[in-house]
Design an enzyme around this catalytic site. Sequence first.
Site, PDB file in Angstrom:
ATOM      1  CG  ASP A  14      -0.322   0.232   2.523  1.00 45.95           C
ATOM      2  OD1 ASP A  14       0.927   0.287   2.594  1.00 45.95           O
ATOM      3  OD2 ASP A  14      -1.062   0.373   3.524  1.00 45.95           O
TER       4      ASP A  14
ATOM      5  CB  CYS B  32       0.906  -2.411   4.690  1.00 46.82           C
ATOM      6  SG  CYS B  32       0.616  -3.391   6.170  1.00 46.82           S
TER       7      CYS B  32
ATOM      8  CB  THR C 118       1.937  -2.502  10.943  1.00 43.68           C
ATOM      9  OG1 THR C 118       0.773  -2.968  10.230  1.00 43.68           O
ATOM     10  CG2 THR C 118       1.624  -1.181  11.627  1.00 43.68           C
TER      11      THR C 118
ATOM     12  CG  HIS D 140      10.425 -24.525  11.741  1.00 42.66           C
ATOM     13  ND1 HIS D 140      10.372 -24.565  13.121  1.00 42.66           N
ATOM     14  CD2 HIS D 140      11.711 -24.793  11.421  1.00 42.66           C
ATOM     15  CE1 HIS D 140      11.568 -24.849  13.609  1.00 42.66           C
ATOM     16  NE2 HIS D 140      12.405 -24.981  12.586  1.00 42.66           N
TER      17      HIS D 140
ATOM     18  CG  HIS E  75       8.866 -28.563  10.213  1.00 40.11           C
ATOM     19  ND1 HIS E  75       8.395 -27.982  11.360  1.00 40.11           N
ATOM     20  CD2 HIS E  75      10.200 -28.703  10.387  1.00 40.11           C
ATOM     21  CE1 HIS E  75       9.398 -27.762  12.192  1.00 40.11           C
ATOM     22  NE2 HIS E  75      10.508 -28.202  11.629  1.00 40.11           N
TER      23      HIS E  75
HETATM   24  C1  RB5 Z   1      -1.918   2.785   6.482  1.00 39.50           C
HETATM   25  O1  RB5 Z   1      -1.954   3.993   7.189  1.00 39.50           O
HETATM   26  C2  RB5 Z   1      -1.691   1.630   7.447  1.00 39.50           C
HETATM   27  O2  RB5 Z   1      -2.844   1.427   8.203  1.00 39.50           O
HETATM   28  C3  RB5 Z   1      -1.304   0.379   6.704  1.00 39.50           C
HETATM   29  O3  RB5 Z   1      -0.164   0.621   5.949  1.00 39.50           O
HETATM   30  C4  RB5 Z   1      -0.991  -0.834   7.557  1.00 39.50           C
HETATM   31  O4  RB5 Z   1      -0.092  -0.530   8.576  1.00 39.50           O
HETATM   32  C5  RB5 Z   1      -2.156  -1.599   8.019  1.00 39.50           C
HETATM   33  O5  RB5 Z   1      -2.031  -2.650   8.678  1.00 39.50           O
END
Ligand code: RB5
Length: 142
Positions: free
Chosen positions: A7, A64, A66, A97, A133
Amino acid sequence: MIAVGSDHGGYALKQVVMKHLDSRGEKYFDFGTYSEASCDYPDFGRAVAEAVARGEYQYGIIICGTGIGISITANKVHGIRAALCGDCFSAEATRLHNDANILALGARVVGEGLALKIVDTFLDTPFSNDERHIRRISKIEP
Ligand code: RB5
């Protein structure tokens, strides 16, 4: 072949990762997003996951902010084992694994240097093929 996607939160790190894949001589396809304009991570996590699940790509790399939202999305696709990794130990272990087929990264969590080491570790570690596994992986999906 590697499917990559992000994203807006992962866009900048994805550019770095793709340059690194170029330097490794890896072939890849970028499923977007193609700018830092705000967008929805499930659109790109699902596109990469479905392409990997169809067998068109050996691995996926999804990013993304996080790494959480995009990995949750990818793991909804049958046959996908997406691993969110913030360290090299996890990247190695999830290949050995879990035979993970998608690596998820959090661009707001890991720096570029660590992210590229994680990518290398993931791509360079084969599945162990250990019976235990294989058995455990077979129990993941109903
Ligand atoms: C975008 O602001 C953020 O929410 C997205 O990149 C991600 O971290 C979502 O899990």
